[in-house]
Every structure is written in C-alpha cells, then in structure tokens.
Design a protein around this motif. Structure first.
Motif, PDB file in Angstrom:
ATOM      1  N   GLY A   7       0.796  -1.219   0.000  1.00 45.05           N
ATOM      2  CA  GLY A   7       0.000   0.000   0.000  1.00 45.05           C
ATOM      3  C   GLY A   7       0.829   1.269   0.000  1.00 45.05           C
ATOM      4  N   VAL A   8       2.137   1.150   0.231  1.00 42.10           N
ATOM      5  CA  VAL A   8       3.023   2.311   0.213  1.00 42.10           C
ATOM      6  C   VAL A   8       3.869   2.280  -1.052  1.00 42.10           C
ATOM      7  N   HIS A   9       4.578   1.177  -1.262  1.00 40.64           N
ATOM      8  CA  HIS A   9       5.434   1.040  -2.440  1.00 40.64           C
ATOM      9  C   HIS A   9       4.665   0.392  -3.598  1.00 40.64           C
ATOM     10  N   TYR A  10       3.885  -0.607  -3.285  1.00 40.32           N
ATOM     11  CA  TYR A  10       3.012  -1.306  -4.239  1.00 40.32           C
ATOM     12  C   TYR A  10       1.842  -1.881  -3.457  1.00 40.32           C
ATOM     13  N   HIS A  11       0.789  -2.227  -4.191  1.00 37.45           N
ATOM     14  CA  HIS A  11      -0.251  -3.097  -3.657  1.00 37.45           C
ATOM     15  C   HIS A  11       0.203  -4.498  -4.071  1.00 37.45           C
ATOM     16  N   PHE A  12       0.669  -5.285  -3.111  1.00 35.19           N
ATOM     17  CA  PHE A  12       1.177  -6.618  -3.416  1.00 35.19           C
ATOM     18  C   PHE A  12       0.020  -7.609  -3.420  1.00 35.19           C
ATOM     19  N   LEU A  13      -0.221  -8.189  -4.597  1.00 37.21           N
ATOM     20  CA  LEU A  13      -1.312  -9.141  -4.777  1.00 37.21           C
ATOM     21  C   LEU A  13      -0.733 -10.495  -5.157  1.00 37.21           C
ATOM     22  N   SER A  14      -1.461 -11.551  -4.832  1.00 37.63           N
ATOM     23  CA  SER A  14      -1.065 -12.860  -5.339  1.00 37.63           C
ATOM     24  C   SER A  14      -1.370 -12.872  -6.841  1.00 37.63           C
ATOM     25  N   THR A  15      -0.815 -13.825  -7.547  1.00 40.10           N
ATOM     26  CA  THR A  15      -1.086 -13.933  -8.982  1.00 40.10           C
ATOM     27  C   THR A  15      -2.581 -14.124  -9.217  1.00 40.10           C
ATOM     28  N   GLU A  16      -3.226 -14.926  -8.384  1.00 45.66           N
ATOM     29  CA  GLU A  16      -4.671 -15.157  -8.526  1.00 45.66           C
ATOM     30  C   GLU A  16      -5.453 -13.865  -8.281  1.00 45.66           C
ATOM     31  N   GLU A  17      -5.108 -13.118  -7.239  1.00 49.70           N
ATOM     32  CA  GLU A  17      -5.787 -11.842  -6.960  1.00 49.70           C
ATOM     33  C   GLU A  17      -5.599 -10.864  -8.117  1.00 49.70           C
ATOM     34  N   PHE A  18      -4.394 -10.827  -8.661  1.00 52.89           N
ATOM     35  CA  PHE A  18      -4.126  -9.918  -9.772  1.00 52.89           C
ATOM     36  C   PHE A  18      -4.986 -10.289 -10.977  1.00 52.89           C
ATOM     37  N   ARG A  19      -4.994 -11.557 -11.324  1.00 56.05           N
ATOM     38  CA  ARG A  19      -5.780 -12.015 -12.488  1.00 56.05           C
ATOM     39  C   ARG A  19      -7.268 -11.769 -12.290  1.00 56.05           C
ATOM     40  N   ASN A  20      -7.755 -11.971 -11.071  1.00 51.51           N
ATOM     41  CA  ASN A  20      -9.179 -11.690 -10.796  1.00 51.51           C
ATOM     42  C   ASN A  20      -9.486 -10.201 -10.981  1.00 51.51           C
ATOM     43  N   ALA A  21      -8.570  -9.340 -10.549  1.00 50.53           N
ATOM     44  CA  ALA A  21      -8.757  -7.886 -10.719  1.00 50.53           C
ATOM     45  C   ALA A  21      -8.756  -7.519 -12.202  1.00 50.53           C
ATOM     46  N   VAL A  22      -7.905  -8.170 -12.990  1.00 52.35           N
ATOM     47  CA  VAL A  22      -7.884  -7.938 -14.444  1.00 52.35           C
ATOM     48  C   VAL A  22      -9.227  -8.357 -15.035  1.00 52.35           C
ATOM     49  N   ASP A  23      -9.667  -9.563 -14.684  1.00 51.44           N
ATOM     50  CA  ASP A  23     -10.919 -10.104 -15.240  1.00 51.44           C
ATOM     51  C   ASP A  23     -12.133  -9.247 -14.889  1.00 51.44           C
ATOM     52  N   SER A  24     -12.098  -8.592 -13.743  1.00 50.77           N
ATOM     53  CA  SER A  24     -13.248  -7.782 -13.325  1.00 50.77           C
ATOM     54  C   SER A  24     -13.090  -6.305 -13.708  1.00 50.77           C
ATOM     55  N   GLY A  25     -12.071  -5.988 -14.520  1.00 45.90           N
ATOM     56  CA  GLY A  25     -11.918  -4.630 -15.048  1.00 45.90           C
ATOM     57  C   GLY A  25     -11.483  -3.592 -14.026  1.00 45.90           C
ATOM     58  N   GLN A  26     -10.747  -3.997 -13.009  1.00 42.63           N
ATOM     59  CA  GLN A  26     -10.335  -3.061 -11.954  1.00 42.63           C
ATOM     60  C   GLN A  26      -9.093  -2.227 -12.314  1.00 42.63           C
ATOM     61  N   PHE A  27      -8.432  -2.555 -13.413  1.00 39.14           N
ATOM     62  CA  PHE A  27      -7.218  -1.836 -13.793  1.00 39.14           C
ATOM     63  C   PHE A  27      -7.469  -0.885 -14.962  1.00 39.14           C
ATOM     64  N   ILE A  28      -6.837   0.313 -14.924  1.00 41.31           N
ATOM     65  CA  ILE A  28      -6.863   1.178 -16.104  1.00 41.31           C
ATOM     66  C   ILE A  28      -5.745   0.775 -17.054  1.00 41.31           C
ATOM     67  N   GLU A  29      -4.770   0.123 -16.503  1.00 39.10           N
ATOM     68  CA  GLU A  29      -3.703  -0.455 -17.316  1.00 39.10           C
ATOM     69  C   GLU A  29      -3.049  -1.551 -16.504  1.00 39.10           C
ATOM     70  N   TRP A  30      -2.582  -2.570 -17.211  1.00 37.99           N
ATOM     71  CA  TRP A  30      -1.804  -3.620 -16.568  1.00 37.99           C
ATOM     72  C   TRP A  30      -0.942  -4.254 -17.645  1.00 37.99           C
ATOM     73  N   GLU A  31       0.098  -4.886 -17.218  1.00 33.53           N
ATOM     74  CA  GLU A  31       1.031  -5.462 -18.173  1.00 33.53           C
ATOM     75  C   GLU A  31       1.752  -6.637 -17.539  1.00 33.53           C
ATOM     76  N   GLU A  32       1.995  -7.641 -18.351  1.00 30.90           N
ATOM     77  CA  GLU A  32       2.906  -8.708 -17.950  1.00 30.90           C
ATOM     78  C   GLU A  32       4.282  -8.241 -18.423  1.00 30.90           C
ATOM     79  N   VAL A  33       4.987  -7.518 -17.542  1.00 29.48           N
ATOM     80  CA  VAL A  33       6.227  -6.843 -17.912  1.00 29.48           C
ATOM     81  C   VAL A  33       7.317  -7.855 -18.249  1.00 29.48           C
ATOM     82  N   TYR A  34       7.390  -8.898 -17.461  1.00 26.70           N
ATOM     83  CA  TYR A  34       8.280 -10.019 -17.718  1.00 26.70           C
ATOM     84  C   TYR A  34       7.445 -11.268 -17.509  1.00 26.70           C
TER      85      TYR A  34
END
Length: 190
Positions: free
Chosen positions: A50-77
């Motif tokens: 919450g200070v440097h990043y919102h650290f999410l598990s891979t599953e939490e991140f993917r669920n947020a992507v699927d539900s349209g919670q991001f204005i942008e996201w990327e699989e950087v590596y």
C-alpha cells in the motif's frame, strides 16, 4: 473543487525515472499524489504493501484484471504483472488531487487513451542504449541475462517515445529534473 490532473512518467528501466519522480515529490513543489501500482511480485526488503506497491497474489491480480479493476496492466516479464487500479486514480481525481503515475510505456499510452487531456505523458529517455546498459551494469542488481532482457525491452520502449506528449532525455539528472518540473507545471496550471 476542480478535478485533478494526471502526470504519467514512463521510461526504460535504468533511465532515472524513479530518481526524477522521487526528487520532485520530495521537493514538494506541486500538489501531486503518487499512485501506488499493484504487482504480483514479492516485496523487496523495506517495501510496504500500500506504500510502495499493492502486493497481490497472482490469482488476486488475475481476478482484478478479469473484473476490469485496472486502467492499465502489463505482464512486464514472464509471470510478472504490474497495473494501476482505476479506483485509486478516480478517487484522487474526484477529490481534486493531481496524480503522478510511474508506469510502463504501454500502460502510459493506455492511460492517455482513457483520460485524454486530463493526462500528460512524459517519456524519460536515456542518452543512448549503450549508456543505459552501462547504468544497469553499475546498479549491480541484475545478472548479464537480465540486463540483456532489460536492454532489449528498452529498445522497444524507445520506439514508442514519439507517441508521448513530451520527451525528456536524461543525460544530466539536474537538467532532466528541471525540465520534467516545467512540463508538470505547464500541465497542472493549464
């Protein structure tokens, strides 16, 4: 209360983007709130959720992507995701705060597409690919393969620089900071 504005700063890894942003934020010369990105990577020593990043598990991140919670996201590596939560940006803008984003190049262009003239995109460029490689090697944080990957990605990102509103070459840090401040001031005061 007027709605805030967005400053998006992007650059290849090693171009000095974080140093420039931190310098501007520490100086406190602008009403800027830093947008905290989300990632599925583990925190590094000293980083706080919450200070440097919102650290999410891979599953939490993917669920947020699927539900349209991001204005942008990327699989950087491969397997490493970063993104900007729409709720965080919209909340800050609604309260009249200006927001500064430190995100990857494609994400920056997507933010511009969504927010239009509310957002100003600034690309921080290294003086050259060779100088970028030297900076990454001096950091001492990555092995040769990782540096090669970062340099390859940087070449791709530099090709997208013309799509940004502004471009700042960081061949002298103080000059790059001063120019970035000028661009931020012009956007916020407009």
């Amino acid at each position: 209360m007027s709605q805030g504005k967005i400053i998006v700063i992007s650059a290849p890894s090693g171009s000095g983007k974080s140093t420039i942003i931190n310098s501007i934020l520490e100086e406190g010369c602008f009403d800027l709130d830093f947008s905290v990105s989300a990632t599925n990577r583990n925190p590094r020593p000293g980083e706080e959720d919450g200070v440097h990043y919102h650290f999410l598990s891979t599953e939490e991140f993917r669920n947020a992507v699927d539900s349209g919670q991001f204005i942008e996201w990327e699989e950087v590596y491969p397997g490493r995701y970063y993104g900007t939560l729409r709720s965080e940006i919209d909340r800050m803008l609604r309260h009249g705060h200006n927001v500064i984003l430190d995100i990857d190049v494609r994400g920056a262009l997507n933010v511009k597409k969504i927010y239009g003239d509310t957002a100003r995109t600034i690309f921080i460029a290294p003086p050259s690919i060779e100088e970028l490689r030297r900076r990454l090697e001096q950091r001492g944080t990555d092995d040769a393969d990782r540096i090669a990957t970062r340099v390859g990605r940087a070449a791709y990102e530099i090709n997208l620089a013309p799509e940004f509103d502004e471009r700042v070459v960081n061949d002298d840090l103080d000059t790059a900071i001063a120019r970035t401040k000028e661009l931020i001031s012009a956007h916020i005061d407009n």
